[in-house]
Design a protein around this motif. Sequence first.
Motif, short mmCIF file in Angstrom:
data_model
loop_
_atom_site.label_atom_id
_atom_site.label_comp_id
_atom_site.label_asym_id
_atom_site.label_seq_id
_atom_site.Cartn_x
_atom_site.Cartn_y
_atom_site.Cartn_z
N ARG A 1 -3.33 -6.75 7.15
CA ARG A 1 -3.45 -7.27 5.77
C ARG A 1 -2.44 -6.54 4.90
O ARG A 1 -1.28 -6.93 4.86
CB ARG A 1 -4.88 -7.10 5.26
CG ARG A 1 -5.84 -8.01 6.01
CD ARG A 1 -7.23 -7.95 5.46
NE ARG A 1 -8.09 -8.86 6.23
CZ ARG A 1 -9.37 -8.92 6.09
NH1 ARG A 1 -9.99 -8.15 5.21
NH2 ARG A 1 -10.07 -9.76 6.82
N GLU A 2 -2.88 -5.48 4.20
CA GLU A 2 -1.93 -4.73 3.36
C GLU A 2 -0.85 -4.05 4.20
O GLU A 2 0.26 -3.87 3.75
CB GLU A 2 -2.63 -3.63 2.54
CG GLU A 2 -3.72 -4.10 1.62
CD GLU A 2 -5.11 -3.78 2.14
OE1 GLU A 2 -5.82 -3.04 1.45
OE2 GLU A 2 -5.46 -4.25 3.24
N ILE A 3 -1.25 -3.66 5.41
CA ILE A 3 -0.31 -3.02 6.33
C ILE A 3 0.09 -4.06 7.35
O ILE A 3 -0.64 -4.35 8.29
CB ILE A 3 -0.98 -1.80 7.01
CG1 ILE A 3 -1.48 -0.81 5.97
CG2 ILE A 3 -0.02 -1.15 7.99
CD1 ILE A 3 -2.38 0.28 6.53
N HIS A 4 1.26 -4.66 7.16
CA HIS A 4 1.69 -5.74 8.05
C HIS A 4 2.09 -5.23 9.42
O HIS A 4 1.85 -5.89 10.42
CB HIS A 4 2.84 -6.53 7.42
CG HIS A 4 2.45 -7.17 6.12
ND1 HIS A 4 1.52 -8.18 6.05
CD2 HIS A 4 2.84 -6.93 4.86
CE1 HIS A 4 1.36 -8.54 4.79
NE2 HIS A 4 2.15 -7.79 4.04
N ARG B 1 -7.30 -2.93 7.03
CA ARG B 1 -6.04 -2.89 6.28
C ARG B 1 -4.86 -3.27 7.18
O ARG B 1 -3.86 -3.82 6.72
CB ARG B 1 -5.83 -1.51 5.68
CG ARG B 1 -6.81 -1.17 4.59
CD ARG B 1 -6.67 0.29 4.17
NE ARG B 1 -7.68 0.67 3.23
CZ ARG B 1 -8.89 1.11 3.58
NH1 ARG B 1 -9.22 1.21 4.85
NH2 ARG B 1 -9.76 1.45 2.66
N MET C 1 0.85 -1.17 0.00
CA MET C 1 0.00 0.00 0.00
C MET C 1 0.89 1.23 0.00
O MET C 1 1.89 1.29 0.71
CB MET C 1 -0.89 -0.04 1.24
CG MET C 1 -1.95 1.02 1.25
SD MET C 1 -3.20 0.66 2.51
CE MET C 1 -4.41 1.81 1.98
N ASP C 2 0.52 2.22 -0.77
CA ASP C 2 1.30 3.45 -0.88
C ASP C 2 1.19 4.26 0.42
O ASP C 2 0.08 4.45 0.93
CB ASP C 2 0.77 4.27 -2.06
CG ASP C 2 1.66 5.46 -2.38
OD1 ASP C 2 1.81 6.33 -1.51
OD2 ASP C 2 2.19 5.50 -3.50
N THR D 1 7.58 3.97 4.46
CA THR D 1 7.59 2.50 4.42
C THR D 1 8.98 1.99 4.07
O THR D 1 9.77 2.70 3.45
CB THR D 1 6.57 1.97 3.41
OG1 THR D 1 6.55 0.54 3.48
CG2 THR D 1 6.88 2.40 1.99
N GLN E 1 8.29 -3.30 2.48
CA GLN E 1 7.98 -4.69 2.81
C GLN E 1 6.69 -4.82 3.61
O GLN E 1 6.47 -5.83 4.27
CB GLN E 1 9.14 -5.29 3.61
CG GLN E 1 10.48 -5.23 2.92
CD GLN E 1 10.52 -6.07 1.66
OE1 GLN E 1 10.05 -7.20 1.65
NE2 GLN E 1 11.04 -5.51 0.59
N GLY E 2 5.86 -3.77 3.59
CA GLY E 2 4.61 -3.82 4.34
C GLY E 2 4.72 -3.26 5.74
O GLY E 2 3.77 -3.29 6.51
N HIS E 3 5.91 -2.73 6.08
CA HIS E 3 6.12 -2.11 7.38
C HIS E 3 6.11 -0.59 7.20
O HIS E 3 6.79 -0.07 6.33
CB HIS E 3 7.46 -2.56 7.98
CG HIS E 3 7.53 -4.03 8.19
ND1 HIS E 3 8.08 -4.88 7.26
CD2 HIS E 3 7.09 -4.80 9.20
CE1 HIS E 3 7.98 -6.12 7.71
NE2 HIS E 3 7.38 -6.11 8.88
N TYR E 4 5.35 0.09 8.04
CA TYR E 4 5.16 1.52 7.91
C TYR E 4 5.43 2.23 9.22
O TYR E 4 5.28 1.65 10.29
CB TYR E 4 3.71 1.83 7.48
CG TYR E 4 3.36 1.23 6.15
CD1 TYR E 4 3.51 1.95 4.97
CD2 TYR E 4 2.87 -0.07 6.06
CE1 TYR E 4 3.18 1.39 3.75
CE2 TYR E 4 2.54 -0.63 4.85
CZ TYR E 4 2.71 0.10 3.69
OH TYR E 4 2.39 -0.45 2.47
#
Length: 80
Positions: A60-63, A57, A1-2, A23, A26-29
């Motif tokens: 899911r998209e945001i691990h 999210r 996800m952007d 980010t 790798q899905g880590h934000y």
Amino acid sequence: MDPRDIARLIEQNLEGARAEVQTDGQGHYEAWVVCPAFAGQRSLKRHQMVYGTLGERVGREIHALAVKTFTPEEWQARGT
């Protein structure tokens, strides 16, 4: 996800919020959120408010999402 989409969701769903999200790809934000609604709230409640703007999210998209929250006054006191 952007990251810009995440910041936009936070800002749209948390009145008066300003958000910046980065980010590792790798899905880590990591998010920095400044919002007047954080006044008088403990850290856990602030984080719950931010996670609430993202719904399902997260996980899911945001691990993983690391959140740093500030009131406008706290943000200004940092000299930023």
